[in-house]
Write an enzyme that holds these catalytic residues in place. Structure first.
Site, PDB file in Angstrom:
ATOM      1  CG  HIS A 267       3.448   2.523   8.256  1.00  0.00           C
ATOM      2  ND1 HIS A 267       2.861   1.770   9.241  1.00  0.00           N
ATOM      3  CD2 HIS A 267       2.456   3.254   7.704  1.00  0.00           C
ATOM      4  CE1 HIS A 267       1.566   2.046   9.266  1.00  0.00           C
ATOM      5  NE2 HIS A 267       1.293   2.934   8.345  1.00  0.00           N
ATOM      6  NE  ARG A 331       1.205   6.515   8.716  1.00  0.00           N
ATOM      7  CZ  ARG A 331       0.728   6.451   7.484  1.00  0.00           C
ATOM      8  NH1 ARG A 331       1.496   6.792   6.470  1.00  0.00           N
ATOM      9  NH2 ARG A 331      -0.490   6.049   7.255  1.00  0.00           N
ATOM     10  CG  HIS A 402       4.756   3.582   4.511  1.00  0.00           C
ATOM     11  ND1 HIS A 402       4.091   2.603   3.828  1.00  0.00           N
ATOM     12  CD2 HIS A 402       3.849   4.564   4.746  1.00  0.00           C
ATOM     13  CE1 HIS A 402       2.829   2.977   3.644  1.00  0.00           C
ATOM     14  NE2 HIS A 402       2.656   4.170   4.176  1.00  0.00           N
ATOM     15  NE  ARG A 436       2.543   9.840   3.248  1.00  0.00           N
ATOM     16  CZ  ARG A 436       1.663   8.928   3.650  1.00  0.00           C
ATOM     17  NH1 ARG A 436       0.469   9.285   4.040  1.00  0.00           N
ATOM     18  NH2 ARG A 436       1.995   7.649   3.657  1.00  0.00           N
TER      19      ARG A 436
END
Lengths: 638, 247, 214
Positions: A267, A331, A402, A436
């Site tokens: 992240h 990200r 993350h 993601r």
């Protein structure tokens, strides 16, 4: 070698799920009562599925390591939860959400699964709203949404910076309703130590009661892992410090293939490390990038206070490199860009391992009040942790481990390669490919739990209606319990000099340095050796005081770290195998001249599902990814 | 910033059945940036490396949201800074050389399990009694079908942010759980979705609260003052109203 | 039924209602007492006579005693329960930011109860004929009592404690009845403060004025 059958239903993309639901086998209500289901974990997927399965009438047993199911780590998700409601009338649709996820995941996810999660996303929002989750609203009384990274529509529903907490408490409340109804039994403070396999099917688990140290046996017709991700392998991460990979790892060792273990999301915006005893990195929500601008000084080693650096000497590098998405790039892209600047010597703060996230312009434009309204609790949290005031000077942020896109391989029914063992939420690999997008983890976990698994598990359980309740006295249970006890005895008997935390930190450093934001062959090979050595040292120099038959937090930690040592090897092996860059997996050898990820669709358009092979090297099974409905493209946010 | 030194006095208790006592420890090399739990981590590292049992305490997310951690620090639940959980309490809020007494939450309904760990399952039992809206997965109507004013919705959110840490019980001179219960009652009382079962809910939750052995509310406001999420006393008034309405 | 009458919320509800009723009675009593300041004993004595004989007042009187009884019994029961809710005390006493008045209600309330009992011996029991004295001349009895310095000091201390009790009592009763919001609660707190000062002060000035007149 196992066969990977994804069991994707035939038909057009948008009809697959409907067709599946209308043709799948069901279990009649009278039989459901006779079927036991074990669920590990009480996050959004675990609590959600427990509630939904309980509502259907199954006999459900739920386990978590926390003292209460309400503490599962879904609670910490901040920014929001996506759904294709198109309330903003900005051109959103199920297809667009699906496409954004496929693209965001750098074309390494299964089309049918991703489309399905996009499809159920709207039901998830309806359900949570009905459960009393206080999502943010517009003045007119309708639900509000905001934008998140990697997309151009506003589809993220939120409850200030505590969306995960609110959704989790919603799930917890529905779980409680079933506990009251008697369909669900809750077992808190339990660590899963092993899966019991009888005749090739998952039939039960061995758990340790963390209060008494007692080893318990539980049996069921099916076992569901909702045990979350393994991001804590880096030691410092945004995860809860007790989050662990053990349940998934035990499943892997009992025959469930582990898919894409090296796909880990770093992240981009967490508070940087401040001291050597630091135990976790606190996330600063991605939503901050809606208003905050990321920059570093244009001059190397410029140590002036941020506010003294004039506009023309600031490098807003994300806006410079990615003019279309600017600060809202996904990200993985944002994290690598920050690392690139810091590695090149432009980082800020004492360590030079931080970049500025500046709200000066946003405060000037909207006023302090508006910014406070949007992010007040995050700003406060930042100030308490760092002692610095983000209204007055830019926040300092740096990437942190993350989310794990990788996880147990599952087919369309969310069943692993071990029959009767299902995996949902972050613990499976299914929907996010190699990266993601923000606010889609809550969506996936809730979708899996409430709306997908309850529909797919019946197909398996319909074949189990003649299987009587499974006794916990069989030899398989004896064997599994014996193994679990032996390992505990072994951990306690080493009596070395170092704590499991010390080993965890060292392992985390190796993984962060060599199998983190960027990887290369040389580093990965080096890391493999280092992990091997560390593992040996761990098993000869570990200190676990106290005894097994007691509440023993050091023993709990030691078991988890021992599993991380093994998982680390598999992650590195997977990263070495994938000779391409895609999403969060960035191999330095495979990049474009301007530093973007270079995918190799011809050779690597597959899911790498690793099969446990005892002490020998794991076996690589490939599930080819067929893109029938989207065209493979270079993923560009420029 | 220079390192800090502390004199710690910590409650140690082997298990629920044995009697506990305070043990003193001197700890130095504490960085002001460390959180209170990281300070204890440092102590525990020292203890474990010398083969001694570390101080047991509940903790998990370490970012103030899971509600696992909670210690009674120098007479105050979660320590001296209002609005913070123990995991977020930085050592810079203390003075170098301070003596710090650390106790577990004390309440009949929260028996001590080990050292600083208490059993808060009473909270779960109250939630099981009625802290939910009965809607089955798949039965919900379209989310925007029921409009809710932003003020109401925000107010419900302010009640809903309770993390279930137990600081309200720990700080109340009567060990009352009214703030905890009222936060959930309020959240659902403020939303139309919660109205259908409002009466049954408040009766069931209050009854379960009493059964768990919590004390009575005497409106001292200690809970509000020490709630790390600053949940307001108005929630208790609302709980009372809801309760009267239920009969 | 048990659930309704003896739940944590109901007990508080009863406490609050009883308390509020007593709060209404105090100004009435004060109004009569202020007649002590007149040189002429007649108005005070006839007021006392009226209170002792008028049938409707008789009914209210029974209600009043019942209220006091309920308030005391419930108060003590709640307090015992509260103590039992924390069998092991903290080593370091609680430093949570609350008003001191709210924490000592049982003690301030207890002091008021003791005063009340003395008060009964001095006046009420005379009326009932349990204690010797002239029930038609409470004026003289009051004046006589106020000449005893020890009694006056006790009287003052009790009224200061009553003030403490009342300050928390009034606002607390509203909270318990569920009447709390961001706008009205500060107003009620203000009124509580005024009430808690004015009423006990009214009682307390009487012996002072009597002293000064003498």
């Amino acid at each position: 070698m196992i066969t990977l059958n994804a069991k994707i239903p035939e038909g057009p993309l948008e009809e697959k799920w409907t067709r599946y639901k209308s043709t799948t086998k069901l279990v009649n209500p009278a039989n459901k009562k006779k079927l036991d289901i074990i669920i590990i974990g009480t996050g959004l997927s675990g609590a959600g599925s427990a509630a939904a399965l309980g509502e259907l009438g199954y006999n459900v047993k739920v386990f978590c390591y926390q003292d209460s199911p309400r503490r599962a780590h879904s609670v910490a998700a901040q920014g929001g939860i996506n759904a294709a409601k198109n309330y903003k009338h900005d051109g959103d649709s199920v297809y667009r959400l699906f496409y954004d996820m496929i693209k965001g995941g750098d074309f390494r996810a299964r089309e049918a699964n991703v489309y399905r999660i996009a499809e159920v996303s709207n039901q998830v929002i309806d359900h949570y709203t009905a459960l009393g989750v206080p999502f943010a609203r517009e003045y007119g009384g309708t639900l509000d949404t905001r934008s998140f990274g990697g997309v151009q529509v506003s589809r993220t529903f939120y409850a200030k910076g505590q969306t995960g907490q609110q959704c989790l408490l919603g799930a917890y409340s529905s779980l409680n309703r079933q506990i009251k109804a008697g369909t669900v039994t809750m077992y808190p403070r339990r660590d899963m130590l092993d899966i019991v396999v009888i005749d090739g099917r998952a039939r039960g688990i061995i758990v340790r009661n963390l209060l008494t140290g007692e080893i318990e046996r539980h049996s069921a017709h099916a076992v569901v892992l909702a045990s979350g991700g393994y991001g804590t392998i880096y030691y410092l991460s945004t995860l809860a410090v007790n989050s662990n990979a053990s349940a998934a790892w035990k499943a892997y060792k009992k025959g469930a293939a582990f898919a894409n273990p090296s796909f880990v999301q770093i992240h981009p915006s967490s508070i940087p490390q401040l001291n050597e005893f630091q135990s976790k990195l606190t996330l600063m929500s991605e939503s901050l990038r809606n208003d905050g601008r990321i920059w570093v000084p244009k001059n190397k080693g410029d140590k002036r206070p941020a506010n003294d650096i004039p506009e023309e000497e600031r490098d807003y590098y994300l806006e410079r490199r990615y003019p279309t998405f600017g600060n809202l790039v996904p990200r993985d892209v944002a994290s690598r860009a920050a690392k690139e600047r810091c590695d090149a010597g432009y980082g800020v703060g004492e360590t030079g391992l931080a970049v500025n996230l500046d709200f000066r312009d946003a405060i000037k434009k909207h006023g302090k009040k508006v910014i406070e309204n949007r992010y007040g609790n995050l700003f406060e949290m930042y100030q308490h942790i760092t002692g610095l005031d983000p209204y007055e000077e830019p926040m300092r942020i740096y990437p942190a481990g993350h989310y794990t896109m990788g996880g147990l391989w599952v087919d369309y029914e969310l069943m692993t390669t071990l029959p009767g063992l299902f995996s949902i939420g972050e613990s499976n690999f299914s929907d996010h490919g190699a990266n993601r997008l923000g606010a889609s983890s809550l969506m996936q976990a809730a979708g899996d739990g409430y709306f997908i698994l309850p529909n797919t598990i019946s197909n398996y359980l319909s074949g189990e209606i003649r299987t009587p309740r499974i006794p916990t006295t069989g030899s398989e249970f004896d064997e599994a319990e014996k193994n679990a006890k032996e390992r505990i005895a072994k951990l306690l008997s080493i009596k070395g000099k170092n704590t499991s935390t010390t080993f965890h930190k060292r392992l985390g450093k190796i993984m962060w340095d060599y199998c983190g934001m960027t990887r290369n062959e040389e580093g990965l090979k080096k890391a493999l050796k280092m992990v091997e050595e560390l593992k040996k040292e761990f098993w000869s120099d570990l200190m676990v005081p106290g005894e097994g038959a007691d509440l023993n937090q050091e023993l709990e930690k030691a078991g988890r770290v021992a599993d991380f040592m093994e998982l680390a090897k598999l992650m590195i092996t997977d990263a070495l195998n994938r000779k391409e860059s895609c999403g969060a997996h960035f191999r330095e050898e495979y990049q474009t001249p301007d530093g973007e990820a270079m995918r190799n669709d011809r050779e690597y358009s597959y899911v790498a599902a690793w099969e446990y092979n005892g002490d020998d090297e794991p076996v690589l099974n490939k599930e080819p990814l067929k893109f029938e409905f989207v065209e493979l493209k270079e993923r560009s946010y420029k | 910033m220079p390192d800090m030194k502390f004199k710690l006095k910590i409650w140690r208790q082997k298990n629920e059945k044995t009697k506990g006592s305070f043990v003193s420890y001197d700890l130095d090399n504490v960085s002001p940036d460390m959180s209170f739990l990281e300070m204890l981590d440092a102590l525990n590292k020292r203890l474990v490396e010398s083969g001694k049992e570390p101080v047991a305490f509940d903790h998990d997310c370490r970012e103030g949201i899971c509600g696992s951690c909670g210690m009674y620090i120098n007479g105050l639940p979660h320590g001296p800074v209002p609005g913070l959980t123990t995991c977020h309490l930085a050592m810079r809020y203390f003075n170098d050389g301070d003596s710090i007494t650390i106790e577990p939450w004390r309440a009949k309904a929260f028996p001590v399990i080990k050292d600083l760990i208490v059993d808060r399952s009473a909270f779960d039992r109250i939630q099981v009694a009625g802290g939910f809206i009965s809607v089955t997965a798949g039965a919900a109507s379209e989310a925007n079908a029921i409009l809710i004013t932003k003020t109401k919705s925000d107010e419900a959110f302010d009640s809903a942010i309770c993390i279930g840490c137990g600081a309200c019980v720990a700080s109340c001179k009567n060990a009352s759980a009214m703030l905890f219960v009222s936060a959930k009652i309020s959240q659902f009382a403020l939303l139309p979705q919660g109205h259908v079962e409002a009466k049954a809910r408040v009766r069931a939750m209050v009854q379960e609260m009493d059964r768990q052995g919590f004390g009575n509310c005497s409106n001292t406001g200690a809970c509000e003052a020490r709630c790390p999420k600053q949940i307001k006393l108005t929630n208790i008034a609302r709980l009372n109203r809801e309760y009267y309405k239920a009969y | 039924m048990n659930k309704i009458l003896f739940s944590a919320v109901s007990k508080k509800f009863v406490m609050a209602l009883a308390g509020l009723f007593l709060l209404l009675f105090l100004p009435v009593h004060l109004g009569i007492n202020l007649m002590l300041l007149k040189d002429d004993p007649q108005p005070f004595n006839s007021a006392a006579h009226f209170m002792a004989t008028f049938p409707l007042v008789k009914v209210v009187e029974v209600l009043l005693f019942l209220t006091i009884l309920i308030h005391v019994v419930y108060g003590i029961t709640l307090q015992i329960q509260n103590w039992l809710s924390r069998p092991v005390r903290y080593e370091v006493s609680n430093r949570a930011e609350t008003s001191a008045f709210s924490r000592f209600m049982i003690w301030t309330g207890g002091s008021v109860l003791i005063f009340l009992i003395i008060h009964f011996f001095n006046f009420y029991f005379i009326k009932l004929g349990l204690v010797e004295g002239d029930p038609e001349n409470f004026y003289a009895i009051a004046w006589q009592l106020f000449t005893i310095p020890g009694y006056v000091i006790l009287y003052w201390v009790c009224f200061i404690l009553l003030g403490f009790h009342l300050f928390h009592a009034l606002q607390s009763a509203f909270q318990t009845l569920g009447l709390n919001n961001d706008f009205w609660t500060p107003v009620i707190k203000g009124l509580s403060l005024i009430y808690a000062i004015v009423v006990p002060l009214g009682f307390a000035v009487i012996p002072l004025v009597i002293w000064l007149i003498k």
